[in-house]
Design a protein around this motif. Structure first.
Motif, PDB file in Angstrom:
ATOM      1  N   SER A  79     -11.832 -11.994  -7.642  1.00 55.35           N
ATOM      2  CA  SER A  79     -12.208 -11.908  -6.232  1.00 55.35           C
ATOM      3  C   SER A  79     -12.086 -10.469  -5.740  1.00 55.35           C
ATOM      4  O   SER A  79     -11.614  -9.592  -6.452  1.00 55.35           O
ATOM      5  N   SER A  80     -12.487 -10.275  -4.480  1.00 55.64           N
ATOM      6  CA  SER A  80     -12.258  -8.987  -3.837  1.00 55.64           C
ATOM      7  C   SER A  80     -10.793  -8.942  -3.407  1.00 55.64           C
ATOM      8  O   SER A  80     -10.145  -9.988  -3.322  1.00 55.64           O
ATOM      9  N   PRO A  81     -10.260  -7.763  -3.105  1.00 54.13           N
ATOM     10  CA  PRO A  81      -8.875  -7.689  -2.635  1.00 54.13           C
ATOM     11  C   PRO A  81      -8.702  -8.282  -1.229  1.00 54.13           C
ATOM     12  O   PRO A  81      -7.591  -8.557  -0.813  1.00 54.13           O
ATOM     13  N   GLY A  82      -9.778  -8.465  -0.493  1.00 54.79           N
ATOM     14  CA  GLY A  82      -9.708  -9.076   0.825  1.00 54.79           C
ATOM     15  C   GLY A  82      -9.260  -8.117   1.916  1.00 54.79           C
ATOM     16  O   GLY A  82      -8.963  -6.951   1.666  1.00 54.79           O
ATOM     17  N   LEU A  83      -9.201  -8.636   3.123  1.00 53.01           N
ATOM     18  CA  LEU A  83      -8.823  -7.810   4.275  1.00 53.01           C
ATOM     19  C   LEU A  83      -7.370  -7.394   4.235  1.00 53.01           C
ATOM     20  O   LEU A  83      -7.020  -6.296   4.649  1.00 53.01           O
ATOM     21  N   ASP A  84      -6.502  -8.286   3.778  1.00 54.85           N
ATOM     22  CA  ASP A  84      -5.070  -7.979   3.675  1.00 54.85           C
ATOM     23  C   ASP A  84      -4.732  -7.562   2.246  1.00 54.85           C
ATOM     24  O   ASP A  84      -3.773  -8.038   1.644  1.00 54.85           O
ATOM     25  N   ARG A  85      -5.530  -6.675   1.714  1.00 53.55           N
ATOM     26  CA  ARG A  85      -5.446  -6.286   0.312  1.00 53.55           C
ATOM     27  C   ARG A  85      -4.071  -5.823  -0.119  1.00 53.55           C
ATOM     28  O   ARG A  85      -3.372  -5.132   0.593  1.00 53.55           O
ATOM     29  N   LYS A 144       8.305  -3.810  -3.949  1.00 51.05           N
ATOM     30  CA  LYS A 144       7.951  -5.053  -4.642  1.00 51.05           C
ATOM     31  C   LYS A 144       6.496  -5.408  -4.364  1.00 51.05           C
ATOM     32  O   LYS A 144       5.766  -5.826  -5.256  1.00 51.05           O
ATOM     33  N   LYS A 145       6.077  -5.224  -3.104  1.00 52.54           N
ATOM     34  CA  LYS A 145       4.719  -5.575  -2.705  1.00 52.54           C
ATOM     35  C   LYS A 145       4.339  -4.774  -1.469  1.00 52.54           C
ATOM     36  O   LYS A 145       5.142  -4.605  -0.559  1.00 52.54           O
ATOM     37  N   ALA A 146       3.099  -4.280  -1.438  1.00 49.56           N
ATOM     38  CA  ALA A 146       2.572  -3.557  -0.278  1.00 49.56           C
ATOM     39  C   ALA A 146       1.172  -4.080   0.028  1.00 49.56           C
ATOM     40  O   ALA A 146       0.356  -4.223  -0.887  1.00 49.56           O
ATOM     41  N   ASN A 147       0.939  -4.385   1.295  1.00 54.95           N
ATOM     42  CA  ASN A 147      -0.354  -4.936   1.715  1.00 54.95           C
ATOM     43  C   ASN A 147      -0.856  -4.248   2.972  1.00 54.95           C
ATOM     44  O   ASN A 147      -0.066  -3.834   3.819  1.00 54.95           O
ATOM     45  N   LEU A 148      -2.178  -4.204   3.093  1.00 53.80           N
ATOM     46  CA  LEU A 148      -2.815  -3.795   4.327  1.00 53.80           C
ATOM     47  C   LEU A 148      -2.652  -4.938   5.321  1.00 53.80           C
ATOM     48  O   LEU A 148      -2.714  -6.107   4.932  1.00 53.80           O
ATOM     49  N   ARG A 149      -2.431  -4.621   6.561  1.00 57.27           N
ATOM     50  CA  ARG A 149      -2.343  -5.644   7.616  1.00 57.27           C
ATOM     51  C   ARG A 149      -3.545  -5.426   8.517  1.00 57.27           C
ATOM     52  O   ARG A 149      -3.487  -4.627   9.446  1.00 57.27           O
ATOM     53  N   TYR A 150      -4.624  -6.113   8.196  1.00 56.87           N
ATOM     54  CA  TYR A 150      -5.865  -5.950   8.948  1.00 56.87           C
ATOM     55  C   TYR A 150      -5.688  -6.462  10.371  1.00 56.87           C
ATOM     56  O   TYR A 150      -5.147  -7.542  10.586  1.00 56.87           O
ATOM     57  N   ALA A 151      -6.123  -5.681  11.331  1.00 55.25           N
ATOM     58  CA  ALA A 151      -6.065  -6.077  12.734  1.00 55.25           C
ATOM     59  C   ALA A 151      -7.454  -6.538  13.161  1.00 55.25           C
ATOM     60  O   ALA A 151      -8.405  -5.756  13.174  1.00 55.25           O
ATOM     61  N   PHE A 152      -7.572  -7.819  13.474  1.00 53.21           N
ATOM     62  CA  PHE A 152      -8.847  -8.359  13.921  1.00 53.21           C
ATOM     63  C   PHE A 152      -9.142  -7.879  15.339  1.00 53.21           C
ATOM     64  O   PHE A 152      -8.227  -7.704  16.145  1.00 53.21           O
ATOM     65  N   PRO A 153     -10.425  -7.664  15.657  1.00 54.62           N
ATOM     66  CA  PRO A 153     -10.776  -7.266  17.024  1.00 54.62           C
ATOM     67  C   PRO A 153     -10.327  -8.332  18.022  1.00 54.62           C
ATOM     68  O   PRO A 153     -10.406  -9.525  17.756  1.00 54.62           O
ATOM     69  N   VAL A 154      -9.853  -7.891  19.174  1.00 51.92           N
ATOM     70  CA  VAL A 154      -9.425  -8.799  20.229  1.00 51.92           C
ATOM     71  C   VAL A 154     -10.671  -9.286  20.970  1.00 51.92           C
ATOM     72  O   VAL A 154     -11.500  -8.465  21.377  1.00 51.92           O
ATOM     73  N   GLY A 156     -13.372 -10.148  23.579  1.00 53.24           N
ATOM     74  CA  GLY A 156     -13.647  -9.614  24.907  1.00 53.24           C
ATOM     75  C   GLY A 156     -13.333  -8.134  25.063  1.00 53.24           C
ATOM     76  O   GLY A 156     -13.387  -7.620  26.178  1.00 53.24           O
ATOM     77  N   THR A 157     -13.024  -7.426  23.957  1.00 50.02           N
ATOM     78  CA  THR A 157     -12.691  -6.002  24.071  1.00 50.02           C
ATOM     79  C   THR A 157     -13.707  -5.122  23.339  1.00 50.02           C
ATOM     80  O   THR A 157     -13.418  -3.987  23.041  1.00 50.02           O
ATOM     81  N   LYS A 158     -14.878  -5.659  23.049  1.00 50.23           N
ATOM     82  CA  LYS A 158     -15.958  -4.901  22.420  1.00 50.23           C
ATOM     83  C   LYS A 158     -15.534  -4.165  21.164  1.00 50.23           C
ATOM     84  O   LYS A 158     -15.678  -2.972  21.017  1.00 50.23           O
ATOM     85  N   GLY A 159     -14.926  -4.923  20.207  1.00 52.65           N
ATOM     86  CA  GLY A 159     -14.612  -4.370  18.899  1.00 52.65           C
ATOM     87  C   GLY A 159     -13.276  -3.688  18.766  1.00 52.65           C
ATOM     88  O   GLY A 159     -12.913  -3.236  17.705  1.00 52.65           O
ATOM     89  N   LYS A 160     -12.523  -3.584  19.855  1.00 53.12           N
ATOM     90  CA  LYS A 160     -11.206  -2.952  19.745  1.00 53.12           C
ATOM     91  C   LYS A 160     -10.254  -3.888  19.020  1.00 53.12           C
ATOM     92  O   LYS A 160     -10.251  -5.085  19.243  1.00 53.12           O
ATOM     93  N   LYS A 161      -9.470  -3.306  18.158  1.00 46.85           N
ATOM     94  CA  LYS A 161      -8.525  -4.112  17.360  1.00 46.85           C
ATOM     95  C   LYS A 161      -7.227  -4.267  18.123  1.00 46.85           C
ATOM     96  O   LYS A 161      -6.763  -3.360  18.789  1.00 46.85           O
ATOM     97  N   GLY A 162      -6.638  -5.459  17.956  1.00 47.60           N
ATOM     98  CA  GLY A 162      -5.386  -5.723  18.674  1.00 47.60           C
ATOM     99  C   GLY A 162      -4.199  -5.710  17.765  1.00 47.60           C
ATOM    100  O   GLY A 162      -4.189  -5.487  16.635  1.00 47.60           O
TER     101      GLY A 162
END
Length: 162
Positions: A79-85, A144-154, A156-162
């Motif tokens: 698979s792909s590493p995903g958003l929280d890779r 032990k483990k490191a991951n990206l923590r993807y922030a989804f857009p909020v 009603g905020t026109k693409g701004k991540k929360g």
């Protein structure tokens, strides 16, 4: 996880992934009970399709049957590493400086085994994270483990991540 086994698997799988135009992001090999799971993560600048994963899965499956590197029963997942890779090497983190990550440590550092916050620096084998309490620098061999923590857009905020 056996480092030698992972290296053998990487050496086998990397050329197959590259032949399909894919970058080998990393491998996880988890054992438990009577079977194991080999997870192969691949990526490209434009992302990875299900068809690309399926093709690599078929190629890897045949190669593993021929080479017989894994002696136990196993399930293969590609698979792909995903958003929280998950990061397998600190160099993979460099493009994500400024984004949020989470890190689980092998041993507690300043009384904590886990840190989440903004990745502010990556240098050779160390990373620096800024969380609400300050900054912490960790050596890669302590992680032990490191991951990206993807922030989804909020909404009603026109693409701004929360």
């Amino acid at each position: 996880m056996n480092a030698q086994l992972i290296q053998e698997l990487e050496d086998l799988i990397r050329p197959m992934a590259e032949a399909l135009g894919l970058d080998l992001w990393g491998l996880d090999f988890a054992t438990g009970g009577n079977s194991s799971i080999l997870r192969v993560y691949v990526d490209t600048e434009d992302g990875v399709t299900i068809d690309e994963c399926a093709r690599l899965s078929r190629d890897v499956s045949v190669a593993l049957d021929v080479e017989d590197i894994i002696s136990t029963r196993y399930t293969l997942e590609v698979s792909s590493p995903g958003l929280d890779r998950k990061f397998f090497d600190p160099a993979q983190m460099v493009p994500y400086i400024g984004q949020n990550v989470s890190v689980a440590l092998i041993e507690a550092l300043d009384g904590r085994k886990g840190y989440s916050g903004k990745l502010v620096a990556v240098e050779a084998q160390t990373i620096t994270i800024e969380d609400g309490e300050g900054t912490v620098t960790c050596n890669w061999d302590e992680i032990k483990k490191a991951n990206l923590r993807y922030a989804f857009p909020v909404p009603g905020t026109k693409g701004k991540k929360g």
